[in-house]
Motif scaffolding. Structure first.
Motif, mmCIF file in Angstrom:
data_model
loop_
_atom_site.group_PDB
_atom_site.id
_atom_site.type_symbol
_atom_site.label_atom_id
_atom_site.label_comp_id
_atom_site.label_asym_id
_atom_site.label_seq_id
_atom_site.Cartn_x
_atom_site.Cartn_y
_atom_site.Cartn_z
ATOM 1 N N LEU A 296 125.154 -38.399 -11.484
ATOM 2 C CA LEU A 296 125.443 -37.853 -10.153
ATOM 3 C C LEU A 296 126.943 -37.803 -9.907
ATOM 4 O O LEU A 296 127.471 -36.805 -9.403
ATOM 5 C CB LEU A 296 124.804 -38.714 -9.063
ATOM 6 C CG LEU A 296 123.363 -38.503 -8.693
ATOM 7 C CD1 LEU A 296 122.934 -39.531 -7.665
ATOM 8 C CD2 LEU A 296 123.129 -37.098 -8.179
ATOM 9 N N ASP B 121 128.488 -35.014 -11.910
ATOM 10 C CA ASP B 121 128.107 -33.675 -11.450
ATOM 11 C C ASP B 121 128.649 -33.308 -10.075
ATOM 12 O O ASP B 121 128.804 -32.119 -9.769
ATOM 13 C CB ASP B 121 126.571 -33.543 -11.423
ATOM 14 C CG ASP B 121 125.946 -33.596 -12.813
ATOM 15 O OD1 ASP B 121 126.681 -33.465 -13.817
ATOM 16 O OD2 ASP B 121 124.713 -33.782 -12.887
ATOM 17 N N TYR C 279 121.703 -38.472 4.531
ATOM 18 C CA TYR C 279 120.564 -38.923 3.723
ATOM 19 C C TYR C 279 120.534 -40.438 3.708
ATOM 20 O O TYR C 279 121.557 -41.079 3.490
ATOM 21 C CB TYR C 279 120.681 -38.397 2.287
ATOM 22 C CG TYR C 279 119.704 -39.040 1.328
ATOM 23 C CD1 TYR C 279 118.393 -38.594 1.246
ATOM 24 C CD2 TYR C 279 120.100 -40.100 0.520
ATOM 25 C CE1 TYR C 279 117.494 -39.192 0.371
ATOM 26 C CE2 TYR C 279 119.206 -40.700 -0.351
ATOM 27 C CZ TYR C 279 117.905 -40.246 -0.426
ATOM 28 O OH TYR C 279 117.020 -40.839 -1.283
ATOM 29 N N ASN D 77 116.159 -43.382 -5.373
ATOM 30 C CA ASN D 77 115.863 -42.127 -6.028
ATOM 31 C C ASN D 77 117.106 -41.236 -6.109
ATOM 32 O O ASN D 77 117.365 -40.434 -5.204
ATOM 33 C CB ASN D 77 114.737 -41.406 -5.281
ATOM 34 C CG ASN D 77 114.206 -40.229 -6.047
ATOM 35 O OD1 ASN D 77 114.878 -39.672 -6.905
ATOM 36 N ND2 ASN D 77 113.000 -39.828 -5.726
ATOM 37 N N GLN E 252 117.564 -38.598 -7.667
ATOM 38 C CA GLN E 252 117.231 -37.176 -7.639
ATOM 39 C C GLN E 252 117.214 -36.625 -6.207
ATOM 40 O O GLN E 252 117.556 -35.468 -5.978
ATOM 41 C CB GLN E 252 115.891 -36.921 -8.335
ATOM 42 C CG GLN E 252 115.948 -37.136 -9.839
ATOM 43 C CD GLN E 252 117.041 -36.302 -10.505
ATOM 44 O OE1 GLN E 252 117.203 -35.121 -10.239
ATOM 45 N NE2 GLN E 252 117.819 -36.944 -11.364
ATOM 46 N N GLU E 253 116.836 -37.453 -5.254
ATOM 47 C CA GLU E 253 116.895 -37.025 -3.849
ATOM 48 C C GLU E 253 118.339 -36.822 -3.417
ATOM 49 O O GLU E 253 118.652 -35.873 -2.697
ATOM 50 C CB GLU E 253 116.202 -38.046 -2.948
ATOM 51 C CG GLU E 253 114.701 -38.076 -3.109
ATOM 52 C CD GLU E 253 114.024 -39.116 -2.237
ATOM 53 O OE1 GLU E 253 114.722 -39.858 -1.497
ATOM 54 O OE2 GLU E 253 112.786 -39.204 -2.290
ATOM 55 N N ARG F 98 120.746 -35.999 -5.410
ATOM 56 C CA ARG F 98 121.144 -34.769 -6.100
ATOM 57 C C ARG F 98 120.781 -33.547 -5.257
ATOM 58 O O ARG F 98 121.586 -32.637 -5.071
ATOM 59 C CB ARG F 98 120.471 -34.704 -7.475
ATOM 60 C CG ARG F 98 120.744 -33.417 -8.244
ATOM 61 C CD ARG F 98 120.176 -33.467 -9.645
ATOM 62 N NE ARG F 98 120.879 -34.464 -10.453
ATOM 63 C CZ ARG F 98 122.085 -34.285 -10.997
ATOM 64 N NH1 ARG F 98 122.714 -33.136 -10.829
ATOM 65 N NH2 ARG F 98 122.645 -35.232 -11.713
ATOM 66 N N SER F 99 119.594 -33.525 -4.700
ATOM 67 C CA SER F 99 119.150 -32.393 -3.868
ATOM 68 C C SER F 99 120.032 -32.222 -2.639
ATOM 69 O O SER F 99 120.408 -31.109 -2.286
ATOM 70 C CB SER F 99 117.695 -32.595 -3.425
ATOM 71 O OG SER F 99 116.844 -32.570 -4.539
ATOM 72 N N VAL F 100 120.386 -33.313 -1.997
ATOM 73 C CA VAL F 100 121.243 -33.260 -0.813
ATOM 74 C C VAL F 100 122.631 -32.746 -1.188
ATOM 75 O O VAL F 100 123.183 -31.865 -0.522
ATOM 76 C CB VAL F 100 121.348 -34.648 -0.143
ATOM 77 C CG1 VAL F 100 122.405 -34.655 0.956
ATOM 78 C CG2 VAL F 100 119.990 -35.079 0.408
ATOM 79 N N GLN G 295 123.501 -30.932 -3.759
ATOM 80 C CA GLN G 295 123.461 -29.536 -4.178
ATOM 81 C C GLN G 295 123.546 -28.596 -2.979
ATOM 82 O O GLN G 295 124.153 -27.536 -3.066
ATOM 83 C CB GLN G 295 122.181 -29.248 -4.991
ATOM 84 C CG GLN G 295 122.261 -29.779 -6.393
ATOM 85 C CD GLN G 295 120.959 -29.677 -7.166
ATOM 86 O OE1 GLN G 295 119.878 -29.713 -6.592
ATOM 87 N NE2 GLN G 295 121.082 -29.556 -8.478
ATOM 88 N N LYS G 296 122.980 -29.002 -1.857
ATOM 89 C CA LYS G 296 123.054 -28.194 -0.635
ATOM 90 C C LYS G 296 124.462 -28.164 -0.077
ATOM 91 O O LYS G 296 124.877 -27.173 0.532
ATOM 92 C CB LYS G 296 122.081 -28.721 0.400
ATOM 93 C CG LYS G 296 120.634 -28.510 0.038
ATOM 94 C CD LYS G 296 119.698 -29.156 1.021
ATOM 95 C CE LYS G 296 118.260 -29.058 0.534
ATOM 96 N NZ LYS G 296 117.340 -29.829 1.348
ATOM 97 N N LYS H 58 127.238 -28.519 -1.958
ATOM 98 C CA LYS H 58 128.074 -27.847 -2.957
ATOM 99 C C LYS H 58 128.030 -26.387 -2.753
ATOM 100 O O LYS H 58 128.604 -25.554 -2.496
ATOM 101 C CB LYS H 58 127.564 -28.197 -4.358
ATOM 102 C CG LYS H 58 128.555 -27.934 -5.439
ATOM 103 C CD LYS H 58 128.048 -28.506 -6.743
ATOM 104 C CE LYS H 58 129.137 -28.401 -7.791
ATOM 105 N NZ LYS H 58 128.790 -28.951 -9.056
#
Length: 119
Positions: free
Chosen positions: A10, A13, A97, A107, A109-110, A112-114, A116-117, A119
């Motif tokens: 994370l 990235d 979050y 988690n 991955q959760e 990561r989703s936040v 990505q929004k 970015k």
């Protein structure tokens, strides 16, 4: 430590859109308390010096971001309900979050989703 590699990915990235920080709190699975058989041998911290020493194990595993240590009064752990572990994403002082409590609610991955929004 179990998901440290996932956390480090994370950081790699999303370091261009987020600042990462680890707050080391009281040891959740101390060797003189409730511990796992294959866990690190860390006793419950009785002083800030002991907590700083325990945090060095994490630092030596290079989380790719700064590591700070909670006060012995556990002010950060209490304020963020962060024991044994929890992930947060903050922006401009607002919680975007709040992850579940670890270890099962931890988690990446959760997160990561936040991110990505954003970015």
């Amino acid at each position: 430590m179990f998901k440290l590699d996932e956390f480090k990915q994370l950081v790699r990235d999303f370091r261009d859109v987020a600042d990462f920080l680890v707050v080391y709190v009281a040891e959740a699975h101390s060797s003189d308390g409730w511990s796992f058989g294959n866990n690190f041998d860390i006793s419950q911290h009785r002083s800030l010096k002991e907590r700083l020493s325990a945090a060095q194990i994490l630092v030596q595993n290079d989380p790719l971001c700064p590591v700070v240590v909670d006060e012995m009064s556990n002010v950060s752990a209490i304020k963020y309900a962060a024991q044994p572990e929890r992930l947060y994403v903050l922006q401009a002082g607002k919680v975007l979050y709040k992850g579940g409590m670890g270890p099962w609610g931890y988690n990446p991955q959760e997160v990561r989703s936040v991110l990505q929004k954003i970015k």
